[in-house]
Design an enzyme around this catalytic site. Structure first.
Site, PDB file in Angstrom:
ATOM      1  N   LYS A  14      32.796  27.663   7.716  1.00  0.00           N
ATOM      2  CA  LYS A  14      31.966  26.637   7.076  1.00  0.00           C
ATOM      3  C   LYS A  14      31.021  27.271   6.050  1.00  0.00           C
ATOM      4  O   LYS A  14      30.744  26.696   5.004  1.00  0.00           O
ATOM      5  CB  LYS A  14      31.180  25.863   8.141  1.00  0.00           C
ATOM      6  N   GLN A  69      26.622  23.143  16.041  1.00  0.00           N
ATOM      7  CA  GLN A  69      27.961  23.525  16.497  1.00  0.00           C
ATOM      8  C   GLN A  69      28.078  23.336  18.012  1.00  0.00           C
ATOM      9  O   GLN A  69      27.204  23.738  18.774  1.00  0.00           O
ATOM     10  CB  GLN A  69      28.220  24.992  16.103  1.00  0.00           C
ATOM     11  N   ASP A 116      28.581  15.376  10.958  1.00  0.00           N
ATOM     12  CA  ASP A 116      29.693  15.401  11.921  1.00  0.00           C
ATOM     13  C   ASP A 116      30.177  13.983  12.232  1.00  0.00           C
ATOM     14  O   ASP A 116      31.274  13.803  12.767  1.00  0.00           O
ATOM     15  CB  ASP A 116      29.217  16.008  13.256  1.00  0.00           C
TER      16      ASP A 116
END
Ligand code: GUN
Length: 285
Positions: free
Chosen positions: A54, A98, A121
């Site tokens: 990322k 995460q 997300d």
């Protein structure tokens, strides 16, 4: 029949290039770049691999990145305080915590603490709810990337029968909602399903997101179907495997994604798209 391979690497590269060009235009106009904050708690090896990817993606398109690596012993309150600070930060458009988090931290409390307008997300109950109500805002990245792959085939999918295998919160469930929104008739199968084969055999679109290599047999695939393999399991020899028996399935399917190089890069680029969308939609005043 031999299936056409849907190349997620190529498609994601073209989307990434568009994003890079848009960031260039922002810069030319004297505006700030989109900003993404990533919080990775602890030392989980797979999470560090994902986050390195990322970081690379952000650098390629010119996003500002604020990456934080708190120790696994961080308290929930301290993590909430970090999120609260990032919610207030005017240079940050997206916040990604995460997963998985250490056991002492309540995942849902963390996801709910992220402002919905920065939830790149698409995991916040507000954004899931918007998808349920057919007014999507920020969408979960993997289903969003899968829809792009399906649309890339050029097939008109409204009215088709779709089967999603796996009903996780972050992939299977929102995947079903995306397909429903696109006008498909959707079946969702899971570990209590008595006959997965039956649901796959009738499907014009199959999306498997389970993580069991070879679960979906090639001979189950309806001739001409679109087959999307979200599964990604590393074998003992280090090789990556999907859920679908690729060789036999590709002799029957009309379109099929490879593993790797199918869904994975689309999930990553969807995160970038969401961050740019969040900036343009919510934070560009
Ligand atoms: N862990 C594995 N995949 C993901 C993802 O897409 N988002 C977050 N936040 N954590 C993950």
């Amino acid at each position: 029949m031999t299936a056409t391979i849907i190349d997620g690497n190529a498609l994601s590269a073209s989307i990434r290039e568009n994003i890079r060009a848009k960031v260039g235009l922002l810069q030319q106009a004297g505006k700030r770049p989109p900003g993404l904050a990533i919080i990775l708690v602890g030392t989980d090896e797979a999470s560090h691999v994902y986050v390195r990817g990322k970081r690379r993606d952000c650098a390629q398109v010119g996003f500002k990145l604020d990456a934080r690596y708190p120790d696994a012993s961080i308290t929930q309150d301290d993590l909430l305080a970090m999120i609260s600070e990032l919610n207030e930060d005017q240079s940050i458009d997206g916040i990604l915590v995460q997963l998985p988090l250490p056991d002492h931290i309540d995942n849902l409390a963390i996801i709910e603490a992220i402002h919905p307008d920065k939830d790149v997300d698409g995991f916040h109950p507000y954004n899931v709810g918007r998808l349920v109500l057919r007014h999507p805002g920020l969408r979960p990245c993997t289903p969003m990337g899968v829809m792009r792959l399906i649309r890339h085939t050029g097939v008109k999918i409204r009215g088709m029968d779709a089967t999603v295998i796996g009903v996780s919160n972050h992939v299977g469930r929102p995947m079903g909602l995306e397909l429903l929104l696109a006008g498909c008739t959707v079946a969702a199968t899971h570990k209590f399903t008595s006959n997965t084969q039956k649901h796959v055999e009738g499907a014009d679109i199959v999306v498997s997101a389970v993580g069991i290599p070879g679960l979906i047999k090639g001979e189950w695939i309806k001739p001409g179907a679109i087959v999307i393999d979200v599964g990604l399991t590393r074998g003992k020899n280090g090789k990556l495997h999907g859920d679908v028996e690729f060789e036999s399935a590709s002799k029957r399917a009309g379109w099929i994604t490879p593993v790797p190089g199918g869904v994975g890069p689309m999930t990553r680029v969807s995160m970038l798209e969401n961050t740019l969308y969040a900036m343009e939609t919510f934070h560009s005043k």
